[in-house]
Design a protein around this motif. Structure first.
Motif, PDB file in Angstrom:
ATOM      1  N   ALA A   1       1.251   8.326  -3.046  1.00 22.99           N
ATOM      2  CA  ALA A   1       0.623   7.015  -3.222  1.00 22.99           C
ATOM      3  C   ALA A   1      -0.454   6.782  -2.165  1.00 22.99           C
ATOM      4  O   ALA A   1      -1.530   6.253  -2.448  1.00 22.99           O
ATOM      5  CB  ALA A   1       1.682   5.925  -3.155  1.00 22.99           C
ATOM      6  N   ALA A   2      -0.174   7.189  -0.910  1.00 21.06           N
ATOM      7  CA  ALA A   2      -1.156   7.005   0.159  1.00 21.06           C
ATOM      8  C   ALA A   2      -2.408   7.832  -0.110  1.00 21.06           C
ATOM      9  O   ALA A   2      -3.538   7.368   0.088  1.00 21.06           O
ATOM     10  CB  ALA A   2      -0.532   7.375   1.501  1.00 21.06           C
ATOM     11  N   MET A   3      -2.223   9.069  -0.558  1.00 23.33           N
ATOM     12  CA  MET A   3      -3.375   9.946  -0.776  1.00 23.33           C
ATOM     13  C   MET A   3      -4.177   9.545  -2.008  1.00 23.33           C
ATOM     14  O   MET A   3      -5.358   9.885  -2.122  1.00 23.33           O
ATOM     15  CB  MET A   3      -2.885  11.391  -0.935  1.00 23.33           C
ATOM     16  CG  MET A   3      -2.189  11.961   0.312  1.00 23.33           C
ATOM     17  SD  MET A   3      -3.241  11.909   1.770  1.00 23.33           S
ATOM     18  CE  MET A   3      -4.550  13.022   1.275  1.00 23.33           C
ATOM     19  N   SER A   4      -3.566   8.833  -2.957  1.00 26.01           N
ATOM     20  CA  SER A   4      -4.275   8.462  -4.179  1.00 26.01           C
ATOM     21  C   SER A   4      -5.129   7.219  -4.004  1.00 26.01           C
ATOM     22  O   SER A   4      -5.959   6.913  -4.847  1.00 26.01           O
ATOM     23  CB  SER A   4      -3.271   8.237  -5.313  1.00 26.01           C
ATOM     24  OG  SER A   4      -2.440   7.128  -5.013  1.00 26.01           O
ATOM     25  N   GLY A   5      -4.950   6.488  -2.909  1.00 26.87           N
ATOM     26  CA  GLY A   5      -5.709   5.250  -2.715  1.00 26.87           C
ATOM     27  C   GLY A   5      -7.146   5.518  -2.315  1.00 26.87           C
ATOM     28  O   GLY A   5      -7.467   6.468  -1.595  1.00 26.87           O
ATOM     29  N   THR A   6      -8.058   4.670  -2.804  1.00 25.78           N
ATOM     30  CA  THR A   6      -9.484   4.799  -2.467  1.00 25.78           C
ATOM     31  C   THR A   6      -9.931   3.745  -1.464  1.00 25.78           C
ATOM     32  O   THR A   6     -11.015   3.866  -0.899  1.00 25.78           O
ATOM     33  CB  THR A   6     -10.323   4.683  -3.747  1.00 25.78           C
ATOM     34  OG1 THR A   6     -10.040   3.420  -4.390  1.00 25.78           O
ATOM     35  CG2 THR A   6      -9.970   5.812  -4.712  1.00 25.78           C
ATOM     36  N   GLU A   7      -9.134   2.714  -1.261  1.00 27.36           N
ATOM     37  CA  GLU A   7      -9.498   1.670  -0.322  1.00 27.36           C
ATOM     38  C   GLU A   7      -8.858   1.943   1.029  1.00 27.36           C
ATOM     39  O   GLU A   7      -7.915   2.711   1.156  1.00 27.36           O
ATOM     40  CB  GLU A   7      -9.043   0.314  -0.855  1.00 27.36           C
ATOM     41  CG  GLU A   7      -9.646  -0.044  -2.209  1.00 27.36           C
ATOM     42  CD  GLU A   7      -9.140  -1.384  -2.715  1.00 27.36           C
ATOM     43  OE1 GLU A   7      -8.453  -2.072  -1.942  1.00 27.36           O
ATOM     44  OE2 GLU A   7      -9.442  -1.721  -3.870  1.00 27.36           O
ATOM     45  N   LYS A   8      -9.364   1.258   2.038  1.00 26.50           N
ATOM     46  CA  LYS A   8      -8.822   1.440   3.381  1.00 26.50           C
ATOM     47  C   LYS A   8      -7.443   0.811   3.501  1.00 26.50           C
ATOM     48  O   LYS A   8      -6.584   1.321   4.219  1.00 26.50           O
ATOM     49  CB  LYS A   8      -9.783   0.838   4.403  1.00 26.50           C
ATOM     50  CG  LYS A   8      -9.364   1.090   5.842  1.00 26.50           C
ATOM     51  CD  LYS A   8     -10.408   0.611   6.815  1.00 26.50           C
ATOM     52  CE  LYS A   8      -9.973   0.894   8.255  1.00 26.50           C
ATOM     53  NZ  LYS A   8     -10.974   0.459   9.233  1.00 26.50           N
TER      54      LYS A   8
END
Length: 974
Positions: A313-320
């Motif tokens: 989930a952390a790696m799939s995020g595009t926002e900070k």
């Protein structure tokens, strides 16, 4: 019971099912369901609202928390940019000048060859310390200038930054270190050249390529041995004239960083720190594992699905900073990327918190619904009492009178509804009852005549059943006699077979001949086990097997299983897992012999039908209803073997039943083991269950109900020592050997040939009685089944004669029936069951004959050849070179081994074993020598299963050698 009493009971039973009560209960139930539905809808609405609001608040929280957490990392980068600029400037300015005098004032070379700060005048609490941990580095003027520049910079900036960072340091590729660290003032004086170097490096991108970005990087938490603390470092490379000359660094205490992440959290949540390469930095439940792995806890490879989901989930995020739903773990994840270090700060918010809040919100709806339900129930009760209960009571009163025999009763209900119709129907029924009463009297008289006739028929059937029972009893006695005879006839030759092989085992020294003897002993014991299984099954079915309960230590009993099957486990490379519940009572009251028999059967099957994986034995107690003193004992035997098809899982417990399609040549067996287990478990007030999936393995669960917990004091002492026969010395004595079979007498003489005994022999009981009266031997060894006069009668006559009464008589019998054992115990002084071992015979004689036991002396008995201890503490250079050459030779032999394993040509395998043994001797590698010797012995005995197992392990031996050479090639402290 009278007819009136029966009628009253019947009336009360119908009253319990009255229309008034059932209708009222149905209405109340319907209202209750509606109330619960309303509460559920309210709960779901509140929960949805809370989730929406929580996601928004978590988003704001994680953005602010991420910015706060990143402050320290940005500050380190800014500090390094400042000192880096100053360092390059000073290096350019320090090209000229003689640094020798000042260098000598500050630093000195120690006796170990390393350069460190000069102890006199050095105070590490207020100034920087320095060291050169490279004894071969020449102290040129350039080195001295750089070290002095580093020293001035660390002295200038270190104190200023100490309020935010533990230390400030500058290190070089030549192993030069300048550090300001007031809390550890002697770091540079005590450090060794093998100090910790983080895996992360700005000069190595992980695949050997140089990293282009020469920026600040943060390490994973690491342990510093000098300060004895866990730390995290910020390091920045410094390049001068396109060459890395130094590394700028700050340390912060990992404990402070982790403590803040652990303690500063939202109520009910917990925080996680992880890196973008999948390494876990912080987790409140996994701190010990992270510490044990020295900070290298790799999430993708650890098998934790929840953590893996967080990382993905952390790696799939595009926002900070963002919030995601993690439905598989029923939680929200608030994630902030700390871009300056490539870390992720994750707050895990369990949805159960929202569920509790939603339930609190819906509780008021529930209370209002309950109040409304009570009011509606009262109204319904009043209406139904008036409209239903009054006419029903009138009808019930008339019914009671009718039951009591008042057939003149009638019902007066002037109503036009259903109750009026019911009253008319009751009056008509009363008229019909009067007519039927007269008809019943006539039928009763006819029935009495039929009963007398049927009674006579039943008497005849009873006589026939008694006759059948007598026939069954005779058949059962015939069966018992057959089993007793079979046991005697088989055990008698088995006594000689096992006895003489036992004697030969102490005389034969040739290794192959000892293997042959071992095969004979193993086969004989297998046949004996089969006989015992058949007899046990017969005893259980006849209801004559008696359980003997005693206090038993279940942990000790289960621990005996692994050594018992260790050889088979090792041959198949199986793991044995013993899972004992720590709360298991120390002593339980069970039949130890039968419970051990069950365990051996189940574990033996598991080992037999499992080719790879593990065997698991689990034991625990359950206390249904809180009965702590009589819990249920649960034993599970689980394997990863071939499994049992679903359609055979019921029939597999039948006698002589085996898995369909099972190869007799490969697995053997008689099909009695599980049948005996099932009957023994049921006899112990238990049950046995099977859970199995074909191709995946099986789990047998034994559940024994109401096992009494015993006190530790009830545990009986057990002596398991093996007697050294050479240490026993008997006084001279005369023994009478009584047996109708000469070979049995020869066996007894062979067992006792080492002692100073004189032997008399008799072939039947009559000769034994006469010889005992004439010769007065010191002891009589009496077979119980002989012609002319059996051992029972002979023993009885000897005990009745005053002149022979005190001569000990030890019975030898091949019978396995409990009835025979009890009868022998009443006649004889001792009792041994055939086949008799030499140990058993000597111990029994020791009870009656004078003897002494000498102190144990070291004997030169033939011991199994042991494998050479390997590896040695340290390999020398010559050994490493030889083993490396052996590994090259080995590569061409593995394919040949695989081919032999498929085709199994005995002659080729024997030649291959000799080659491998010679190769191991040539290159001084004992494991290969042992492997070749073992394979050669197995080919000589045609042990096909052992050959296949040994051939398959050659690749593991090769892998072990590769690992040994790798370990020797990469020494060092990490």
């Amino acid at each position: 019971m009278t007819a009136s009493g029966q009628a009253s009971v019947s009336t009360r039973r119908r009253l319990k099912r009255s229309i008034f009560r059932s209708t009222l209960l149905r209405l109340v139930f319907g209202l209750t369901v509606l109330t619960l539905i309303g509460m559920t809808i309210a709960y779901l609405y509140v929960l949805a609202s809370l989730e929406s609001r929580t996601v928004a608040e978590l988003g704001a929280y994680i953005r602010e928390r991420g910015a706060n957490e990143e402050t320290i990392f940005k500050l380190a980068a800014d500090n390094h940019a400042l000192i880096k600029k100053d360092l390059l400037y000073r290096l350019d300015m320090a090209e000229n000048g003689d640094p020798a005098d000042r260098f000598e004032q500050l630093f000195v070379r120690d006796s170990d060859g390393f350069v460190r700060s000069r102890p006199d005048g050095y105070d590490g609490t207020r100034m920087a310390g320095g060291c050169i941990l490279n004894a071969r580095l020449p102290l040129t003027d350039a080195v001295r200038r750089r070290m002095l520049v580093f020293y001035d910079l660390v002295n200038q900036y270190g104190p200023a930054w100490h309020n935010r960072f533990q230390n400030t340091y500058i290190s070089t590729p030549e192993n030069i270190m300048l550090m300001y660290w007031p809390e550890v003032p002697n770091w540079c004086l005590e450090s060794s050249p093998f100090r910790y170097r983080p895996v992360e490096s700005f000069v190595d991108g992980g695949d050997g390529a140089e990293v282009v970005e020469r920026e600040t990087v943060w390490t994973a938490p690491f342990y510093d041995r000098v300060s004895a603390s866990w730390r995290v470092s910020a390091e920045t490379p410094v390049y001068w004239n396109d060459r890395q000359i130094a590394t700028l660094g700050h340390d912060i205490l990992a404990g402070e960083l982790l403590e803040r992440a652990l303690q500063q959290r939202l109520e009910g949540t917990y925080n996680i720190l992880l890196r973008d390469d999948g390494r876990l930095i912080l987790h409140p439940r996994l701190i010990e594992q992270i510490t044990r792995k020295e900070g290298y806890f790799d999430i993708p490879t650890m098998g934790d699905t929840q953590l893996k989901g967080v990382y993905e989930a952390a790696m799939s995020g595009t926002e900070k900073a963002f919030v995601v739903d993690h439905p598989s773990a029923d939680e929200f994840l608030a994630i902030a990327r700390l871009e300056s270090v490539g870390w992720y700060f994750v707050t895990v918010f369990p949805k159960s918190i929202l569920a509790d809040l939603a339930f609190s919100g819906a509780r008021m709806v529930l209370l209002l619904g309950v109040l409304a339900l009570l009011l509606q129930g009262l109204v319904l009760y009043w209406v139904m009492r008036r409209q239903l209960d009054a006419p029903l009571s009138h009808l019930l009163g008339a019914t009671r009178r009718l039951e009591a025999g008042d057939y003149q009763v009638s019902v007066d209900l002037p109503r036009e509804d259903e109750f009026g119709v019911l009253g008319q129907a009751f009056n008509q029924m009363a008229d019909r009852v009067r007519e039927r009463d007269r008809a019943l009297a006539q039928s009763a008289r006819e029935l009495e005549d039929r009963v007398r006739q049927r009674t006579a028929e039943l008497e005849e059937a009873k006589d026939a059943a008694l006759q059948a029972a007598r026939q069954a009893e005779r058949a059962n006695r015939s069966k018992s006699a057959f089993l007793a005879n079979m046991s005697h006839e088989i055990r008698t030759p088995m006594n000689a077979i096992l006895g003489f092989t036992d004697i030969l085992a102490g005389l034969v020294r040739d290794r192959q001949q000892r293997q042959y003897l071992k095969s004979i002993q193993t086969s004989g014991k297998s046949l004996l086990t089969l006989i015992n299984d058949i007899l046990d099954l017969s005893k259980v079915e006849a209801g004559k097997l008696e359980l003997i309960y005693s206090a038993v230590d279940l942990k000790e009993l289960c621990a005996e299983m692994e050594p018992l099957f260790s050889q088979k486990l090792a041959e198949k490379n199986l793991d044995f897992v013993l899972d004992i519940d720590p709360s298991l009572p120390p002593a339980l009251l069970v039949d130890e012999v039968r419970l051990r028999q069950i365990l051996i059967n189940l574990i033996g099957n598991a080992v037999k039908f499992t080719e790879q994986g593990l065997i698991r034995l689990a034991v625990r107690c359950e206390s249904p209803g809180g009965a702590q003193s009589t819990p249920d004992l649960v034993i599970e035997v689980e394997d990863s073997g071939i499994g049992i098809p679903a359609e055979q899982q019921t029939t597999i417990f039948g006698a002589f039943e085996q898995r369909s399609g099972q190869s007799p040549e490969r697995y053997g067996g008689t099909g009695l083991g599980l049948a005996i287990c099932k009957r023994l478990v049921e006899l112990m007030n238990g049950e046995i269950r099977l859970d199995s999936e074909e191709g995946r393995g099986s789990r047998f669960t034994v559940l024994l109900h109401g096992i009494r917990v015993a006190s530790v004091s009830e545990l009986s002492a057990r002596a398991g020592a093996v007697v050294d026969l050479d240490a026993i010395s008997f006084a001279p004595a005369t023994l009478l050997l009584v047996d109708d079979i000469a070979i049995n007498r020869d066996l007894l003489r062979g067992y006792l040939s080492r002692y100073a005994f004189q032997f008399l022999e008799a072939e039947n009981g009559r000769e034994a009685v006469e010889m005992t009266r004439q010769r007065k031997p010191d002891l009589v060894l009496m077979d119980m089944r002989m012609p002319v006069m059996n051992g029972y009668e002979a023993s009885e006559r000897l005990k009745q004669d005053d002149s022979t009464r005190d001569i000990p008589v030890i019975a030898l019998t091949a019978s396995a029936m409990e009835r025979d054992a009890r009868e022998i115990g009443s006649l004889c002084d001792g009792y041994l069951r055939k086949p008799v071992s030499q140990q058993e015979l000597v111990l029994e004689l020791g009870r009656f004959l004078s003897h002494s036991v000498a102190e144990a002396q070291a004997s030169a008995t033939l011991l199994p050849e042991e494998a050479t201890p390997w590896p040695p503490a340290e390999l020398d250079t010559d050994q490493r070179q030889q083993l490396a050459q052996l590994l090259e030779e080995w590569h061409g032999l593995q394919a040949r081994c695989d081919l032999l394993c498929e085709t199994m040509p005995i002659n080729d395998i024997e030649a291959f074993a000799g080659e491998m043994q010679s190769l191991g001797e040539q290159f001084r590698y004992p494991p290969l020598v042992d492997w070749g010797r073992r394979l050669r012995e197995q080919t000589e005995l045609f042990d096909l299963d052992g050959i296949s197992s040994t051939l398959s392990r050659l690749s593991q031996e090769r892998q072990a050698l590769e690992n040994l050479l790798k370990e020797e090639a990469s020494p060092g402290v990490h």
